[in-house]
Write an enzyme that holds these catalytic residues in place. Structure first.
Site, PDB file in Angstrom:
ATOM      1  N   ASP A 103      -2.036  -4.154  11.093  1.00  0.00           N
ATOM      2  CA  ASP A 103      -3.434  -4.399  10.761  1.00  0.00           C
ATOM      3  C   ASP A 103      -4.238  -3.315  11.453  1.00  0.00           C
ATOM      4  O   ASP A 103      -3.967  -2.970  12.609  1.00  0.00           O
ATOM      5  CB  ASP A 103      -3.868  -5.795  11.224  1.00  0.00           C
ATOM      6  CG  ASP A 103      -5.060  -6.296  10.421  1.00  0.00           C
ATOM      7  OD1 ASP A 103      -5.236  -5.868   9.273  1.00  0.00           O
ATOM      8  OD2 ASP A 103      -5.828  -7.122  10.954  1.00  0.00           O
TER       9      ASP A 103
ATOM     10  N   LYS B  74       0.502   3.881   2.810  1.00  0.00           N
ATOM     11  CA  LYS B  74       1.063   3.491   4.099  1.00  0.00           C
ATOM     12  C   LYS B  74       2.583   3.572   4.090  1.00  0.00           C
ATOM     13  O   LYS B  74       3.180   4.050   5.048  1.00  0.00           O
ATOM     14  CB  LYS B  74       0.664   2.045   4.404  1.00  0.00           C
ATOM     15  CG  LYS B  74      -0.744   1.861   4.855  1.00  0.00           C
ATOM     16  CD  LYS B  74      -0.778   0.538   5.561  1.00  0.00           C
ATOM     17  CE  LYS B  74      -2.076  -0.149   5.484  1.00  0.00           C
ATOM     18  NZ  LYS B  74      -1.954  -1.533   5.944  1.00  0.00           N
TER      19      LYS B  74
ATOM     20  N   ASN C  15       0.850  -1.186   0.000  1.00  0.00           N
ATOM     21  CA  ASN C  15       0.000   0.000   0.000  1.00  0.00           C
ATOM     22  C   ASN C  15       0.899   1.255   0.000  1.00  0.00           C
ATOM     23  O   ASN C  15       1.593   1.538   0.982  1.00  0.00           O
ATOM     24  CB  ASN C  15      -0.893  -0.048   1.255  1.00  0.00           C
ATOM     25  CG  ASN C  15      -1.796   1.157   1.371  1.00  0.00           C
ATOM     26  OD1 ASN C  15      -1.428   2.268   1.026  1.00  0.00           O
ATOM     27  ND2 ASN C  15      -2.993   0.923   1.894  1.00  0.00           N
TER      28      ASN C  15
HETATM   29  P1  IMP Z   1      -5.204  -2.336   6.941  1.00  0.00           P
HETATM   30  O1  IMP Z   1      -5.211  -3.457   7.878  1.00  0.00           O
HETATM   31  O2  IMP Z   1      -4.224  -1.272   7.321  1.00  0.00           O
HETATM   32  O3  IMP Z   1      -5.082  -2.748   5.497  1.00  0.00           O
HETATM   33  O4  IMP Z   1      -6.586  -1.593   7.066  1.00  0.00           O
HETATM   34  C1  IMP Z   1      -7.811  -2.242   6.822  1.00  0.00           C
HETATM   35  C2  IMP Z   1      -8.788  -1.241   6.265  1.00  0.00           C
HETATM   36  O5  IMP Z   1      -9.011  -0.208   7.222  1.00  0.00           O
HETATM   37  C3  IMP Z   1      -8.308  -0.526   4.998  1.00  0.00           C
HETATM   38  O6  IMP Z   1      -8.645  -1.245   3.858  1.00  0.00           O
HETATM   39  C4  IMP Z   1      -9.056   0.774   5.062  1.00  0.00           C
HETATM   40  O7  IMP Z   1     -10.344   0.612   4.564  1.00  0.00           O
HETATM   41  C5  IMP Z   1      -9.147   1.026   6.555  1.00  0.00           C
HETATM   42  N1  IMP Z   1      -8.063   1.936   6.976  1.00  0.00           N
HETATM   43  C6  IMP Z   1      -6.855   1.601   7.499  1.00  0.00           C
HETATM   44  N2  IMP Z   1      -6.131   2.695   7.776  1.00  0.00           N
HETATM   45  C7  IMP Z   1      -6.895   3.748   7.406  1.00  0.00           C
HETATM   46  C8  IMP Z   1      -6.692   5.156   7.424  1.00  0.00           C
HETATM   47  O8  IMP Z   1      -5.651   5.703   7.840  1.00  0.00           O
HETATM   48  N3  IMP Z   1      -7.718   5.891   6.971  1.00  0.00           N
HETATM   49  C9  IMP Z   1      -8.872   5.370   6.510  1.00  0.00           C
HETATM   50  N4  IMP Z   1      -9.099   4.072   6.452  1.00  0.00           N
HETATM   51  C10 IMP Z   1      -8.120   3.259   6.900  1.00  0.00           C
END
Ligand code: IMP
Length: 191
Positions: A68, A12, A9
């Site tokens: 996560d 990130k 990502n």
């Molecule tokens: P991940 O585990 O970081 O991939 O996050 C899971 C999901 O949470 C992502 O697909 C986003 O939809 C949401 N998400 C994570 N971080 C953010 C952020 O900083 N802003 C908005 N949505 C987030």
């Protein structure tokens, strides 16, 4: 020092590289030629972060970390939580996810929510966890164009703009991932 961040990502990576500075050479999954679909089979952020970091460590034998994140909404008993990415289906469509949240909260007065990030770090064969939380509320509709995921509908406590209206620098000062990452960086710089 080389450290793999188990993600592709770009948002990130950019956010975390900014926080982590030049002392640590951050590598993404594509930098190590990993195109695997890394499993996330569990029902807590901690277990999923750990599963991802262990997957990379076991396959590549490199120091690494994985994160996560979940959006936890009080009125929805913590949903979408660990299912945040695929709340509206396997296509992981942010627009559809936000629409589902807004529909579920229609008429709901309690808009309290938080983003929670858990990082699992594996270094010298030991595992460490770091957590970051930012409290806020779910707006009635989308505002702002920056960021990703649920940013347009989340306004952090004490601010009058959504995450999607903030610059990456502003968001990095206060975000869930920033808080967890600062703990990670503090730990790494003290090794
Ligand atoms: P991940 O585990 O970081 O991939 O996050 C899971 C999901 O949470 C992502 O697909 C986003 O939809 C949401 N998400 C994570 N971080 C953010 C952020 O900083 N802003 C908005 N949505 C987030």
């Amino acid at each position: 020092m080389d450290l793999v961040f188990a993600t592709n990502n770009k948002h990130k990576l950019e956010e975390i590289q900014q926080l982590i500075g030049v002392k640590i050479n951050l590598k993404s999954l594509s930098d190590i030629n990993c195109s695997d679909e890394i499993p996330e089979d569990f029902f807590t952020l901690e277990e999923n972060a750990s599963q991802k970091a262990n997957y990379i460590f076991n396959k590549y034998n490199m120091d690494c970390f994985a994160d996560d994140t979940g959006l936890e909404i009080e009125a929805l008993k913590g949903d979408p939580g660990v299912l945040s990415a695929r709340y509206a289906g396997e296509s992981k469509d942010s627009e559809a996810n936000m629409k589902k949240v807004l529909e579920k909260l229609k008429g709901e007065k309690n808009r309290n929510a938080r983003f929670r990030t858990v990082i699992s770090l594996i270094i010298d064969k030991k595992e460490y966890f770091f957590e970051g939380i930012v409290n806020g509320e779910i707006l009635e509709g989308k505002t702002g164009k920056d960021g990703f995921g649920y940013d347009p509908i989340f306004m952090p406590t004490g601010y009058s703009e959504s995450f999607a209206e903030m610059s990456i620098d502003e968001k990095n000062l206060i975000s869930h991932r920033a808080i967890a990452t600062k703990k990670l960086v503090g730990f790494l710089l003290n090794l």
